[in-house]
Design an enzyme around this catalytic site. Structure first.
Site, PDB file in Angstrom:
ATOM      1  N   ASN A  61       0.712  -1.265  -0.110  1.00  0.00           N
ATOM      2  CA  ASN A  61       0.345  -0.186   0.139  1.00  0.00           C
ATOM      3  C   ASN A  61       1.114   1.247  -0.170  1.00  0.00           C
ATOM      4  OD1 ASN A  61       0.926  -0.559   3.252  1.00  0.00           O
ATOM      5  ND2 ASN A  61      -0.952   0.878   3.185  1.00  0.00           N
ATOM      6  N   GLU A  74      -3.162  -4.877  -2.991  1.00  0.00           N
ATOM      7  CA  GLU A  74      -3.844  -5.828  -3.526  1.00  0.00           C
ATOM      8  C   GLU A  74      -3.914  -5.336  -5.318  1.00  0.00           C
ATOM      9  OE1 GLU A  74      -4.799  -4.767  -0.625  1.00  0.00           O
ATOM     10  OE2 GLU A  74      -6.704  -6.873  -0.139  1.00  0.00           O
TER      11      GLU A  74
END
Length: 157
Positions: A61, A74
């Site tokens: 992130n 992700e």
């Protein structure tokens, strides 16, 4: 009105029960948490995707003071895989997270809504489910595709 019951199958496994390949992917996701930039939430998330040709693409992130400008681990990994290896299907995704104290989460962390939608699109694009591994120190959740988390998914294809 008729009730519609939907069923999801999610396995809770001990890390030792996973295959060597699954454990390696989780270790890559855990390592990716250390590249996270999370000055606002102090929640460091790492991800790693395994492509059909065996290449592993990490992601983490990246936060920004203008919150919509950041990106989740992700999507970071999935978009990097798509940009660098556009013809390689994603076979598996592992996710791990550390808290502000630097400790890995005891319970597995699940993808947010936008990340789930990107996973749906990834599966649709390659016509193949993505095996998902959600790491926690207590157990690892294992599922054979995003539809286990999103049984009613949005797709235009």
């Amino acid at each position: 009105m008729k009730e519609l019951a939907l069923k999801s199958t999610i396995y809770a496994a001990d890390f030792s029960e996973l295959t060597d390949q699954e454990r390696e992917l989780i270790e890559k996701a855990k390592a990716s948490t250390y590249h996270s930039y999370a000055p606002h939430s102090h929640f460091h998330v790492g991800a790693a995707v395994l492509l059909k040709d065996g290449i592993i693409v990490p992601g983490c992130n990246q936060e920004n003071a203008a919150f919509p400008s950041g990106i989740c681990a992700e999507r970071s990994a999935l978009f990097a895989a798509g940009a660098q290896h556009p013809d390689q299907p994603v076979i598996m995704l592992a996710i791990a997270a550390r808290d502000a104290k630097g400790e890995f989460q005891a319970e597995p962390v699940s993808p947010c809504g936008p990340c789930r939608q990107v996973l749906i699109e990834t599966e649709t694009r390659f016509k193949h489910p993505v095996r998902i591994l959600l790491y926690g120190t207590k157990c690892v959740y294992v599922m054979d595709g995003i539809k286990e988390l999103m049984p009613l998914s949005f797709t235009q294809i």
